[in-house]
Design an enzyme around this catalytic site. Structure first.
Site, PDB file in Angstrom:
ATOM      1  N   LYS A 189      41.010 -10.377   6.895  1.00 35.18           N
ATOM      2  CA  LYS A 189      42.412 -10.124   6.579  1.00 35.18           C
ATOM      3  C   LYS A 189      43.234 -10.282   7.846  1.00 35.18           C
ATOM      4  O   LYS A 189      42.984  -9.642   8.867  1.00 35.18           O
ATOM      5  CB  LYS A 189      42.589  -8.721   6.027  1.00 35.18           C
ATOM      6  N   LYS A 194      42.358 -13.467   3.276  1.00 33.55           N
ATOM      7  CA  LYS A 194      43.739 -13.135   2.927  1.00 33.55           C
ATOM      8  C   LYS A 194      44.630 -13.359   4.128  1.00 33.55           C
ATOM      9  O   LYS A 194      44.263 -12.910   5.213  1.00 33.55           O
ATOM     10  CB  LYS A 194      43.769 -11.670   2.489  1.00 33.55           C
TER      11      LYS A 194
HETATM   12  C1  PBG Z   1      47.545  -2.902   2.885  1.00 38.61           C
HETATM   13  C2  PBG Z   1      47.668  -4.076   1.993  1.00 38.61           C
HETATM   14  C3  PBG Z   1      48.573  -5.129   2.191  1.00 38.61           C
HETATM   15  C4  PBG Z   1      48.401  -6.015   1.139  1.00 38.61           C
HETATM   16  C5  PBG Z   1      47.394  -5.517   0.326  1.00 38.61           C
HETATM   17  N1  PBG Z   1      46.933  -4.318   0.878  1.00 38.61           N
HETATM   18  C6  PBG Z   1      49.630  -5.361   3.172  1.00 38.61           C
HETATM   19  C7  PBG Z   1      49.526  -4.943   4.544  1.00 38.61           C
HETATM   20  O1  PBG Z   1      48.507  -5.143   5.222  1.00 38.61           O
HETATM   21  O2  PBG Z   1      50.530  -4.370   4.998  1.00 38.61           O
HETATM   22  C8  PBG Z   1      49.221  -7.263   0.994  1.00 38.61           C
HETATM   23  C9  PBG Z   1      49.226  -7.932  -0.299  1.00 38.61           C
HETATM   24  C10 PBG Z   1      50.327  -8.885  -0.501  1.00 38.61           C
HETATM   25  O3  PBG Z   1      51.114  -9.209   0.415  1.00 38.61           O
HETATM   26  O4  PBG Z   1      50.448  -9.369  -1.629  1.00 38.61           O
HETATM   27  N2  PBG Z   1      46.454  -2.106   2.746  1.00 38.61           N
END
Ligand code: PBG
Length: 333
Positions: A203, A258
């Protein structure tokens, strides 16, 4: 070597593109409803579902509307949803206590969905950002540093709380070190040997999460802070493979990359190297860019969205989390 003996005019690749049915017969990749996971937001207020300004057509559901939506998703045969909670400000603190409250929003909604729609797979996000007053995914000390091991201790409780409620897959999404192993161990010790772990293994600290942070209301709490001390830098690819390797060793059943579109090289390398189920998240920023371009007549929405997802399949993605899942399922029907 591949293709060394092929020569024009004996070989004319346009023959394979000459008719629709031939193009279909030779298609190397395709997208099916079975590849789709629908991310959904649910809030804990006794009010209507709310529109999310930065994500047109996506709602912050109230519990009843979420259940109604689940019925529709079952009709469409969408295999699974990923639920993200929006909890009220007064439940947020630095210790994210609400994240493992057995009577909290997540366990409650997981139980209700499982009771009414047992065939619908549920994936729950394991991370503290919806529950912290500062919007970070971890517990912070006085200097604002994110405390890895203190955070992991809470993640274990959160995962256990969701498993007890009956969730099918827990999805740790915060990139703390060692969380997969710790969660696997605590699930095993409590005999939840069938609860899958989908690791957000690669991520990235991405600028495409903005609309999501608006949706779960963590944007204003986060302020100018960022998540670069735990999420991967987008300059790096080898580090993502290292992360995936660790998560697999620690007991992940599936891994995720992601965001999606700008990270297909990572999807490809992860799949080639590890051969594990590899999921891709088409994140909020990707969704909203497609949506706004379509609303402004710049692209054909259906064609562009299908292209974006089939390219993820081509890179090696197995399942895809996308806010377009419901639309795609009805297009594919
Ligand atoms: C945080 C989380 C995020 C997303 C899913 N879980 C965002 C972040 O890291 O601030 C992002 C998903 C999206 O942008 O659609 N635990």
């Amino acid at each position: 070597m591949l293709f060394t003996n092929t020569q024009y005019p004996n070989t004319r690749l346009r023959r394979l593109r000459s008719k629709e049915f031939i193009r279909n017969l030779v298609a190397e990749n395709s997208l099916s409803i079975n590849d789709l996971i629908y991310p959904m937001f649910v809030h804990d207020q006794n009010t209507d579902s709310q529109v999310i300004k930065s994500m047109p057509s996506v709602l912050r559901h109230n519990k009843n509307d979420l259940l109604k939506e689940c019925e529709r998703l079952c009709e469409l045969k969408i295999p699974a949803i990923a639920i993200f909670p929006v909890v009220s400000q007064d439940l947020k603190d630095n210790n994210a206590k609400e994240s493992y409250n057995p009577n909290g929003l997540m366990p409650t909604i997981i139980k209700e969905i499982k009771a009414r729609f047992p065939e619908l797979g549920i994936i729950s996000d394991i991370a503290l950002d919806p529950y912290t007053s500062h919007g970070q995914d971890g517990i912070i000390d006085e200097q604002g540093r994110i405390l890895n091991d203190t955070t992991v201790d809470i993640l274990k409780k959160q995962a256990l709380c969701h498993a007890e409620a009956g969730v099918d897959i827990v999805a740790p999404s915060d990139m703390m070190d060692g969380r997969i192993g710790a969660i696997r161990k605590s699930l095993d010790e409590a005999s939840f040997i069938d609860t899958n772990i989908l690791a957000y293994a690669a991520k990235y600290a991405s600028n495409y999460y903005g609309p999501f942070r608006d949706a779960v209301d963590s944007l204003k709490n986060l302020g100018n802070a960022d998540k670069r001390t735990y999420q991967i830098s987008y300059h790096n690819a080898n580090q993502a493979l290292h992360e995936v390797a660790l998560d697999i060793q620690e007991g992940a059943d599936m891994v995720m990359v992601k965001p999606g579109s700008s990270y297909l090289d990572i999807v490809y390398q992860v799949k080639q190297n590890f051969k594990l189920p590899t999921f891709v998240y088409q994140v909020s920023g990707e969704y909203s860019m497609l949506k706004l371009a379509a609303q402004n007549g710049l692209i054909d929405e259906q064609k562009a969205v299908l292209e974006s997802l089939i390219c993820m399949k081509r890179a090696g993605g197995d399942a895809i989390l996308t806010y377009y899942a419901k639309d795609i399922a009805s297009w594919l029907k």
